[in-house]
Design an enzyme around this catalytic site. Structure first.
Site, PDB file in Angstrom:
ATOM      1  N   ASN A 138      13.705 -19.678  31.945  1.00 14.18           N
ATOM      2  CA  ASN A 138      14.961 -20.398  31.746  1.00 14.18           C
ATOM      3  C   ASN A 138      15.691 -19.712  30.598  1.00 14.18           C
ATOM      4  OD1 ASN A 138      17.014 -22.189  31.264  1.00 14.18           O
ATOM      5  ND2 ASN A 138      15.705 -24.001  31.034  1.00 14.18           N
ATOM      6  N   ARG A 194      15.536 -20.510  36.516  1.00 16.72           N
ATOM      7  CA  ARG A 194      16.467 -21.627  36.569  1.00 16.72           C
ATOM      8  C   ARG A 194      17.882 -21.059  36.535  1.00 16.72           C
ATOM      9  NH1 ARG A 194      18.750 -25.305  31.849  1.00 16.72           N
ATOM     10  NH2 ARG A 194      19.800 -26.837  33.130  1.00 16.72           N
ATOM     11  N   ARG A 207      27.656 -35.805  24.193  1.00 15.05           N
ATOM     12  CA  ARG A 207      28.772 -35.795  25.156  1.00 15.05           C
ATOM     13  C   ARG A 207      29.246 -37.213  25.438  1.00 15.05           C
ATOM     14  NH1 ARG A 207      25.471 -32.533  29.405  1.00 15.05           N
ATOM     15  NH2 ARG A 207      24.686 -30.987  27.947  1.00 15.05           N
ATOM     16  N   GLU A 236      10.419 -29.948  35.161  1.00 10.73           N
ATOM     17  CA  GLU A 236      11.325 -29.048  35.883  1.00 10.73           C
ATOM     18  C   GLU A 236      10.691 -27.673  36.086  1.00 10.73           C
ATOM     19  OE1 GLU A 236      14.203 -30.716  33.040  1.00 10.73           O
ATOM     20  OE2 GLU A 236      15.712 -30.024  34.454  1.00 10.73           O
ATOM     21  N   HIS A 285      21.014 -31.326  36.630  1.00  9.59           N
ATOM     22  CA  HIS A 285      19.665 -31.892  36.508  1.00  9.59           C
ATOM     23  C   HIS A 285      19.013 -32.065  37.878  1.00  9.59           C
ATOM     24  CE1 HIS A 285      20.987 -34.159  32.605  1.00  9.59           C
ATOM     25  NE2 HIS A 285      20.385 -33.032  32.259  1.00  9.59           N
TER      26      HIS A 285
END
Ligand code: ADP
Length: 414
Positions: A7, A95, A245, A388, A184
Protein backbone atom coordinates in the site's frame (compact mmCIF):
# COMPACT_ATOMS: atom_id res chain seq x y z
CA UNK A 1 2.04 -19.43 -2.04
CA UNK A 2 3.46 -16.23 -0.54
CA UNK A 3 1.85 -12.91 -1.44
CA UNK A 4 3.30 -9.50 -0.65
CA UNK A 5 0.67 -6.81 -0.15
CA UNK A 6 1.76 -3.26 -0.85
CA UNK A 7 0.00 0.00 0.00
CA UNK A 8 1.99 2.95 -1.29
CA UNK A 9 1.45 6.55 -0.24
CA UNK A 10 3.24 9.64 -1.49
CA UNK A 11 5.98 9.24 1.16
CA UNK A 12 5.36 5.76 2.54
CA UNK A 13 5.09 2.06 1.73
CA UNK A 14 3.05 -0.20 3.99
CA UNK A 15 3.66 -3.92 3.42
CA UNK A 16 2.57 -7.31 4.66
CA UNK A 17 3.74 -10.75 3.56
CA UNK A 18 1.23 -13.63 3.75
CA UNK A 19 1.69 -17.36 3.57
CA UNK A 20 -1.63 -18.20 1.91
CA UNK A 21 -1.49 -21.97 2.46
CA UNK A 22 -1.05 -21.43 6.20
CA UNK A 23 -3.43 -18.41 6.13
CA UNK A 24 -0.88 -16.53 8.13
CA UNK A 25 0.81 -13.14 8.08
CA UNK A 26 4.58 -13.68 8.12
CA UNK A 27 5.76 -10.10 8.39
CA UNK A 28 4.50 -6.56 8.11
CA UNK A 29 5.91 -3.09 8.26
CA UNK A 30 5.93 0.51 7.27
CA UNK A 31 8.55 2.54 5.44
CA UNK A 32 7.76 6.18 6.02
CA UNK A 33 9.12 9.69 5.46
CA UNK A 34 10.51 8.66 2.07
CA UNK A 35 12.44 11.55 0.53
CA UNK A 36 12.67 13.39 3.86
CA UNK A 37 15.86 14.05 5.83
CA UNK A 38 15.15 11.24 8.30
CA UNK A 39 13.25 8.17 7.11
CA UNK A 40 11.79 5.54 9.40
CA UNK A 41 11.28 1.80 8.90
CA UNK A 42 9.29 -0.34 11.30
CA UNK A 43 9.40 -4.05 10.50
CA UNK A 44 7.71 -6.84 12.43
CA UNK A 45 8.25 -10.49 11.61
CA UNK A 46 5.19 -12.23 13.03
CA UNK A 47 7.30 -15.01 14.39
CA UNK A 48 10.77 -16.38 13.98
CA UNK A 49 10.98 -19.65 15.91
CA UNK A 50 7.68 -18.51 17.44
CA UNK A 51 9.29 -15.39 18.93
CA UNK A 52 8.00 -12.12 17.45
CA UNK A 53 10.78 -9.92 16.13
CA UNK A 54 10.56 -6.21 15.48
CA UNK A 55 13.10 -3.85 14.04
CA UNK A 56 12.96 -0.07 13.93
CA UNK A 57 15.44 1.70 11.71
CA UNK A 58 16.00 5.43 11.22
CA UNK A 59 17.72 6.03 7.95
CA UNK A 60 17.52 8.23 4.90
CA UNK A 61 15.25 6.66 2.29
CA UNK A 62 15.88 8.62 -0.88
CA UNK A 63 12.95 7.30 -2.92
CA UNK A 64 10.33 4.55 -3.18
CA UNK A 65 12.72 2.25 -5.03
CA UNK A 66 15.19 2.43 -2.14
CA UNK A 67 12.30 1.84 0.28
CA UNK A 68 11.20 -1.29 -1.60
CA UNK A 69 14.79 -2.61 -1.69
CA UNK A 70 14.97 -2.15 2.09
CA UNK A 71 11.75 -4.14 2.48
CA UNK A 72 13.32 -7.01 0.51
CA UNK A 73 16.48 -6.82 2.66
CA UNK A 74 14.38 -7.05 5.82
CA UNK A 75 12.25 -9.93 4.51
CA UNK A 76 15.36 -12.00 3.73
CA UNK A 77 17.44 -10.79 6.70
CA UNK A 78 18.86 -13.75 8.72
CA UNK A 79 17.65 -12.20 12.02
CA UNK A 80 14.53 -10.26 11.12
CA UNK A 81 13.52 -11.97 7.93
CA UNK A 82 10.97 -14.67 7.14
CA UNK A 83 12.08 -15.93 3.72
CA UNK A 84 15.40 -16.98 2.22
CA UNK A 85 15.04 -15.33 -1.14
CA UNK A 86 12.65 -12.87 -2.77
CA UNK A 87 11.91 -15.48 -5.44
CA UNK A 88 9.75 -17.24 -2.80
CA UNK A 89 7.20 -14.44 -3.27
CA UNK A 90 4.67 -15.61 -5.87
CA UNK A 91 2.94 -12.30 -6.45
CA UNK A 92 2.34 -8.76 -5.27
CA UNK A 93 -1.08 -7.31 -4.45
CA UNK A 94 -1.29 -3.53 -4.67
CA UNK A 95 -3.96 -1.38 -3.08
CA UNK A 96 -5.15 1.11 -5.68
CA UNK A 97 -7.53 3.78 -4.45
CA UNK A 98 -9.42 4.71 -7.61
CA UNK A 99 -10.49 2.35 -10.35
CA UNK A 100 -13.34 4.60 -11.55
CA UNK A 101 -15.96 2.76 -13.59
CA UNK A 102 -13.32 0.68 -15.35
CA UNK A 103 -12.56 -1.79 -12.59
CA UNK A 104 -15.27 -3.87 -10.93
CA UNK A 105 -12.80 -6.47 -9.70
CA UNK A 106 -9.07 -6.95 -9.04
CA UNK A 107 -6.92 -7.17 -12.17
CA UNK A 108 -3.57 -8.59 -13.19
CA UNK A 109 -1.39 -5.57 -13.95
CA UNK A 110 -0.25 -5.08 -17.53
CA UNK A 111 0.22 -2.01 -19.71
CA UNK A 112 -3.54 -1.56 -20.18
CA UNK A 113 -4.29 -1.63 -16.46
CA UNK A 114 -1.45 0.79 -15.75
CA UNK A 115 -2.79 3.16 -18.40
CA UNK A 116 -6.29 2.99 -16.88
CA UNK A 117 -4.98 3.70 -13.37
CA UNK A 118 -3.10 6.68 -14.83
CA UNK A 119 -6.29 7.77 -16.59
CA UNK A 120 -8.03 7.93 -13.20
CA UNK A 121 -5.49 10.30 -11.65
CA UNK A 122 -7.85 13.31 -11.99
CA UNK A 123 -10.32 11.45 -9.76
CA UNK A 124 -7.73 10.67 -7.06
CA UNK A 125 -4.90 13.15 -7.55
CA UNK A 126 -3.24 12.35 -4.23
CA UNK A 127 -3.58 8.57 -4.19
CA UNK A 128 -3.39 7.09 -7.68
CA UNK A 129 0.02 8.60 -8.56
CA UNK A 130 1.49 7.11 -5.37
CA UNK A 131 -0.20 3.74 -6.04
CA UNK A 132 1.24 3.77 -9.57
CA UNK A 133 4.69 4.50 -8.22
CA UNK A 134 4.35 1.52 -5.87
CA UNK A 135 3.43 -0.73 -8.79
CA UNK A 136 6.32 0.49 -10.92
CA UNK A 137 8.79 0.00 -8.08
CA UNK A 138 7.27 -3.42 -7.35
CA UNK A 139 7.76 -4.43 -10.99
CA UNK A 140 11.36 -3.19 -10.95
CA UNK A 141 12.29 -4.98 -7.72
CA UNK A 142 10.25 -8.17 -8.40
CA UNK A 143 10.47 -8.49 -12.19
CA UNK A 144 9.45 -12.17 -12.14
CA UNK A 145 6.43 -11.81 -9.83
CA UNK A 146 2.98 -11.10 -11.29
CA UNK A 147 1.33 -8.03 -9.76
CA UNK A 148 -2.36 -7.48 -9.10
CA UNK A 149 -4.26 -4.24 -8.51
CA UNK A 150 -7.08 -4.32 -5.93
CA UNK A 151 -9.29 -1.23 -6.08
CA UNK A 152 -10.94 0.57 -3.14
CA UNK A 153 -13.79 1.59 -5.41
CA UNK A 154 -14.52 -1.82 -7.00
CA UNK A 155 -16.97 -3.16 -4.38
CA UNK A 156 -19.20 -0.12 -4.89
CA UNK A 157 -19.48 -0.54 -8.65
CA UNK A 158 -22.80 -2.36 -8.19
CA UNK A 159 -24.43 0.84 -6.88
CA UNK A 160 -27.32 1.74 -9.23
CA UNK A 161 -27.49 5.09 -11.10
CA UNK A 162 -30.17 6.57 -8.83
CA UNK A 163 -27.70 6.25 -5.97
CA UNK A 164 -24.49 7.18 -7.80
CA UNK A 165 -25.64 10.13 -9.93
CA UNK A 166 -25.61 13.65 -8.55
CA UNK A 167 -28.41 15.95 -9.73
CA UNK A 168 -26.06 17.98 -11.92
CA UNK A 169 -25.95 18.62 -15.68
CA UNK A 170 -25.66 15.11 -17.13
CA UNK A 171 -22.57 16.01 -19.12
CA UNK A 172 -20.59 16.30 -15.92
CA UNK A 173 -21.11 12.56 -15.52
CA UNK A 174 -20.91 11.48 -19.15
CA UNK A 175 -17.86 13.55 -20.05
CA UNK A 176 -16.13 14.22 -16.76
CA UNK A 177 -17.04 11.13 -14.73
CA UNK A 178 -18.55 13.15 -11.87
CA UNK A 179 -20.52 10.63 -9.74
CA UNK A 180 -20.47 8.79 -6.41
CA UNK A 181 -17.73 6.14 -6.35
CA UNK A 182 -17.32 5.29 -2.67
CA UNK A 183 -14.17 4.09 -0.91
CA UNK A 184 -13.09 1.59 1.77
CA UNK A 185 -14.57 -1.03 -0.59
CA UNK A 186 -12.03 -3.71 0.32
CA UNK A 187 -12.93 -3.36 3.98
CA UNK A 188 -16.71 -3.33 3.41
CA UNK A 189 -16.41 -6.42 1.19
CA UNK A 190 -14.20 -8.24 3.68
CA UNK A 191 -16.41 -7.64 6.73
CA UNK A 192 -19.57 -8.46 4.75
CA UNK A 193 -18.07 -11.84 3.82
CA UNK A 194 -16.95 -12.49 7.38
CA UNK A 195 -20.38 -11.53 8.68
CA UNK A 196 -22.04 -13.95 6.26
CA UNK A 197 -19.69 -16.75 7.35
CA UNK A 198 -20.45 -15.96 11.00
CA UNK A 199 -24.21 -15.99 10.34
CA UNK A 200 -23.83 -19.24 8.40
CA UNK A 201 -25.61 -17.92 5.30
CA UNK A 202 -24.47 -17.18 1.74
CA UNK A 203 -23.74 -13.47 1.38
CA UNK A 204 -26.03 -13.26 -1.67
CA UNK A 205 -28.99 -14.00 0.62
CA UNK A 206 -28.19 -11.23 3.08
CA UNK A 207 -29.02 -7.55 3.47
CA UNK A 208 -26.43 -5.79 5.61
CA UNK A 209 -25.25 -2.35 6.60
CA UNK A 210 -21.51 -2.16 7.21
CA UNK A 211 -19.95 0.69 9.18
CA UNK A 212 -16.22 1.30 8.69
CA UNK A 213 -15.44 3.76 11.49
CA UNK A 214 -11.73 4.60 11.49
CA UNK A 215 -10.07 7.95 10.98
CA UNK A 216 -11.86 7.96 7.67
CA UNK A 217 -15.40 6.61 7.99
CA UNK A 218 -18.05 5.28 5.65
CA UNK A 219 -21.12 3.08 5.57
CA UNK A 220 -22.32 0.70 2.87
CA UNK A 221 -25.84 -0.59 2.21
CA UNK A 222 -25.64 -4.17 0.94
CA UNK A 223 -28.69 -5.83 -0.61
CA UNK A 224 -28.59 -9.52 -1.53
CA UNK A 225 -24.82 -9.42 -1.02
CA UNK A 226 -24.08 -6.51 -3.35
CA UNK A 227 -23.43 -2.90 -2.50
CA UNK A 228 -26.36 -0.61 -3.37
CA UNK A 229 -25.24 2.62 -1.72
CA UNK A 230 -22.39 4.10 0.26
CA UNK A 231 -21.82 7.34 2.14
CA UNK A 232 -18.58 8.51 0.52
CA UNK A 233 -18.99 10.14 -2.83
CA UNK A 234 -16.88 11.28 -5.74
CA UNK A 235 -14.19 11.85 -3.10
CA UNK A 236 -13.79 10.50 0.44
CA UNK A 237 -15.08 13.80 1.87
CA UNK A 238 -18.81 13.07 1.63
CA UNK A 239 -20.93 11.29 4.19
CA UNK A 240 -20.14 10.60 7.82
CA UNK A 241 -18.30 12.89 10.23
CA UNK A 242 -14.67 11.71 10.27
CA UNK A 243 -11.47 12.39 12.20
CA UNK A 244 -10.63 15.55 10.27
CA UNK A 245 -13.20 15.55 7.42
CA UNK A 246 -16.57 17.26 7.67
CA UNK A 247 -18.59 14.69 5.75
CA UNK A 248 -21.91 16.04 4.41
CA UNK A 249 -22.29 19.81 4.30
CA UNK A 250 -24.42 22.25 2.36
CA UNK A 251 -22.73 22.41 -1.07
CA UNK A 252 -23.11 26.22 -0.94
CA UNK A 253 -20.90 26.49 2.15
CA UNK A 254 -17.65 26.90 0.14
CA UNK A 255 -19.17 29.98 -1.59
CA UNK A 256 -19.94 31.49 1.79
CA UNK A 257 -16.41 30.78 3.00
CA UNK A 258 -14.95 32.37 -0.12
CA UNK A 259 -17.26 35.41 -0.22
CA UNK A 260 -17.40 36.25 3.46
CA UNK A 261 -14.09 35.00 4.81
CA UNK A 262 -11.96 35.48 1.69
CA UNK A 263 -10.85 31.86 1.70
CA UNK A 264 -9.18 30.39 -1.39
CA UNK A 265 -9.97 26.96 -2.91
CA UNK A 266 -6.83 25.64 -1.25
CA UNK A 267 -7.90 27.02 2.15
CA UNK A 268 -11.39 25.54 1.81
CA UNK A 269 -10.02 22.19 0.71
CA UNK A 270 -7.71 22.11 3.74
CA UNK A 271 -10.51 23.25 6.05
CA UNK A 272 -12.97 20.55 4.98
CA UNK A 273 -10.47 17.70 4.68
CA UNK A 274 -7.93 18.39 7.42
CA UNK A 275 -9.40 20.80 9.97
CA UNK A 276 -13.02 19.68 10.28
CA UNK A 277 -14.75 16.56 11.61
CA UNK A 278 -14.00 15.62 15.23
CA UNK A 279 -10.82 17.71 15.17
CA UNK A 280 -12.61 20.82 14.00
CA UNK A 281 -15.43 20.43 16.45
CA UNK A 282 -13.44 19.67 19.59
CA UNK A 283 -9.71 19.88 18.90
CA UNK A 284 -8.73 16.23 18.46
CA UNK A 285 -9.37 13.56 15.86
CA UNK A 286 -8.51 10.71 18.24
CA UNK A 287 -11.82 9.21 19.35
CA UNK A 288 -10.33 8.04 22.67
CA UNK A 289 -9.44 11.64 23.49
CA UNK A 290 -12.84 12.91 22.39
CA UNK A 291 -14.49 10.43 24.78
CA UNK A 292 -12.13 11.45 27.60
CA UNK A 293 -12.88 15.12 27.00
CA UNK A 294 -16.59 14.42 27.08
CA UNK A 295 -16.19 12.52 30.35
CA UNK A 296 -14.59 15.65 31.80
CA UNK A 297 -17.63 17.66 30.71
CA UNK A 298 -16.16 19.38 27.65
CA UNK A 299 -19.24 20.75 25.83
CA UNK A 300 -17.54 20.79 22.42
CA UNK A 301 -16.54 17.13 22.72
CA UNK A 302 -20.13 16.34 23.68
CA UNK A 303 -21.44 18.21 20.65
CA UNK A 304 -18.90 16.48 18.39
CA UNK A 305 -19.99 13.05 19.61
CA UNK A 306 -23.64 13.91 19.17
CA UNK A 307 -23.13 15.12 15.61
CA UNK A 308 -20.91 12.09 14.86
CA UNK A 309 -23.40 9.50 16.11
CA UNK A 310 -26.53 11.34 14.92
CA UNK A 311 -25.16 11.27 11.36
CA UNK A 312 -24.62 7.51 11.63
CA UNK A 313 -28.12 6.90 13.01
CA UNK A 314 -29.57 9.02 10.20
CA UNK A 315 -27.78 6.94 7.56
CA UNK A 316 -28.80 3.73 9.33
CA UNK A 317 -32.41 4.80 8.87
CA UNK A 318 -31.79 5.68 5.23
CA UNK A 319 -30.07 2.36 4.56
CA UNK A 320 -32.92 0.41 6.10
CA UNK A 321 -35.00 1.95 3.37
CA UNK A 322 -32.60 1.08 0.54
CA UNK A 323 -31.23 -2.31 1.66
CA UNK A 324 -34.51 -3.79 2.82
CA UNK A 325 -35.03 -5.95 5.91
CA UNK A 326 -31.59 -6.32 7.43
CA UNK A 327 -29.91 -9.45 8.69
CA UNK A 328 -27.15 -7.49 10.43
CA UNK A 329 -25.44 -4.21 11.07
CA UNK A 330 -21.66 -4.64 11.12
CA UNK A 331 -19.18 -2.42 12.98
CA UNK A 332 -15.53 -2.37 11.94
CA UNK A 333 -12.22 -0.38 11.92
CA UNK A 334 -10.54 1.39 14.88
CA UNK A 335 -13.63 3.00 16.39
CA UNK A 336 -16.15 0.40 15.23
CA UNK A 337 -14.08 -2.47 16.64
CA UNK A 338 -12.86 -0.89 19.85
CA UNK A 339 -15.39 1.60 21.15
CA UNK A 340 -18.42 0.13 22.94
CA UNK A 341 -19.51 3.69 23.83
CA UNK A 342 -19.74 4.77 20.20
CA UNK A 343 -21.45 1.55 19.14
CA UNK A 344 -24.02 2.08 21.88
CA UNK A 345 -24.70 5.67 20.79
CA UNK A 346 -25.01 4.64 17.14
CA UNK A 347 -27.75 2.13 18.01
CA UNK A 348 -29.44 4.19 20.72
CA UNK A 349 -33.18 4.61 20.24
CA UNK A 350 -33.32 2.27 17.25
CA UNK A 351 -35.08 -0.67 18.92
CA UNK A 352 -38.06 0.03 16.66
CA UNK A 353 -35.77 -0.90 13.74
CA UNK A 354 -34.84 -4.16 15.43
CA UNK A 355 -31.51 -2.85 16.67
CA UNK A 356 -30.94 -3.66 20.33
CA UNK A 357 -27.48 -3.88 21.84
CA UNK A 358 -26.72 -6.24 24.70
CA UNK A 359 -24.79 -4.12 27.18
CA UNK A 360 -22.68 -6.99 28.48
CA UNK A 361 -21.77 -8.36 25.06
CA UNK A 362 -21.06 -4.87 23.75
CA UNK A 363 -18.55 -4.08 26.47
CA UNK A 364 -16.82 -7.47 26.46
CA UNK A 365 -13.38 -7.09 24.85
CA UNK A 366 -12.52 -9.36 21.94
CA UNK A 367 -10.59 -9.60 18.70
CA UNK A 368 -12.86 -12.06 16.93
CA UNK A 369 -16.12 -11.67 15.03
CA UNK A 370 -18.83 -11.35 17.65
CA UNK A 371 -22.54 -10.71 18.07
CA UNK A 372 -23.31 -7.87 20.48
CA UNK A 373 -27.09 -7.74 20.05
CA UNK A 374 -29.65 -9.04 22.50
CA UNK A 375 -30.63 -12.68 21.82
CA UNK A 376 -34.19 -11.70 20.79
CA UNK A 377 -33.02 -8.82 18.54
CA UNK A 378 -34.55 -8.86 15.07
CA UNK A 379 -31.33 -7.58 13.47
CA UNK A 380 -27.94 -8.93 14.53
CA UNK A 381 -25.36 -6.32 15.52
CA UNK A 382 -21.88 -7.65 14.80
CA UNK A 383 -18.34 -6.50 15.42
CA UNK A 384 -16.06 -7.77 12.65
CA UNK A 385 -12.35 -6.86 12.73
CA UNK A 386 -11.38 -5.68 9.29
CA UNK A 387 -8.26 -6.90 7.51
CA UNK A 388 -7.84 -5.09 4.22
CA UNK A 389 -4.35 -6.50 3.67
CA UNK A 390 -5.57 -10.09 4.00
CA UNK A 391 -8.43 -9.36 1.62
CA UNK A 392 -5.97 -7.90 -0.92
CA UNK A 393 -3.80 -11.02 -0.54
CA UNK A 394 -6.85 -13.29 -1.07
CA UNK A 395 -7.95 -11.32 -4.12
CA UNK A 396 -4.42 -11.41 -5.52
CA UNK A 397 -4.26 -15.15 -5.09
CA UNK A 398 -7.66 -15.53 -6.77
CA UNK A 399 -6.41 -13.62 -9.82
CA UNK A 400 -3.14 -15.56 -9.93
CA UNK A 401 -4.84 -18.94 -9.67
CA UNK A 402 -7.82 -18.13 -11.88
CA UNK A 403 -6.88 -20.90 -14.31
CA UNK A 404 -6.36 -23.51 -11.56
CA UNK A 405 -9.67 -24.66 -10.04
CA UNK A 406 -7.96 -26.68 -7.29
CA UNK A 407 -5.94 -23.69 -6.09
CA UNK A 408 -9.02 -21.43 -6.42
CA UNK A 409 -10.87 -23.46 -3.85
CA UNK A 410 -8.35 -22.51 -1.20
CA UNK A 411 -7.98 -18.77 -1.82
CA UNK A 412 -9.99 -17.73 1.23
CA UNK A 413 -8.51 -17.54 4.71
CA UNK A 414 -11.65 -15.95 6.16
P1 ADP B 1 -7.29 4.57 9.97
O1 ADP B 1 -8.45 5.12 9.20
O2 ADP B 1 -6.20 5.56 10.17
O3 ADP B 1 -6.85 3.19 9.55
P2 ADP B 1 -8.21 3.20 12.36
O4 ADP B 1 -9.14 2.23 11.75
O5 ADP B 1 -6.96 2.69 12.96
O6 ADP B 1 -7.91 4.43 11.42
O7 ADP B 1 -9.03 3.99 13.50
C1 ADP B 1 -8.48 5.07 14.17
C2 ADP B 1 -9.50 5.59 15.16
O8 ADP B 1 -9.85 4.54 16.07
C3 ADP B 1 -8.98 6.75 16.01
O9 ADP B 1 -9.98 7.75 16.11
C4 ADP B 1 -8.79 6.10 17.36
O10 ADP B 1 -8.95 7.01 18.39
C5 ADP B 1 -9.91 5.09 17.36
N1 ADP B 1 -9.75 4.06 18.39
C6 ADP B 1 -8.82 3.10 18.48
N2 ADP B 1 -8.99 2.39 19.63
C7 ADP B 1 -10.05 2.93 20.27
C8 ADP B 1 -10.73 2.68 21.49
N3 ADP B 1 -10.34 1.71 22.31
N4 ADP B 1 -11.79 3.46 21.82
C9 ADP B 1 -12.18 4.46 21.02
N5 ADP B 1 -11.59 4.75 19.85
C10 ADP B 1 -10.55 4.02 19.48
Amino acid sequence: MKILVINTGSSSIKYQLFDMEACRSLASGLVERIGEPAGLITHAASSVNDVPVTKVEETVIADHHTGMMRIVDLLVDPHHGVIRDKSEISGLGHRVVHGGETFHAPRLIGQEVLAAIRDHIPLAPLHNPANLMGIEVGQAVFPAAPQVAVFDTAFHQTIPPEAFLYALPFELYSRHRVRRYGFHGTSHAYVAERAAAFLGKPLRELNLVTLHLGNGASMAAIRHGVCVDTTMGMTPLEGLVMGTRSGDIDPALPFFLADHLGMSFTDIDALLNKESGLKGMCGTNDMREVLEKEASKDPQARAALEVYTYRIRKYLGAYYAVAGPLAAVVFTAGIGEHSPAIRERCCRGLAHLGLELDEGRNTEPGNEVRDISVPRGAVRILVVPTNEELKIAEETMKVLTAAEPAAQASTSCS
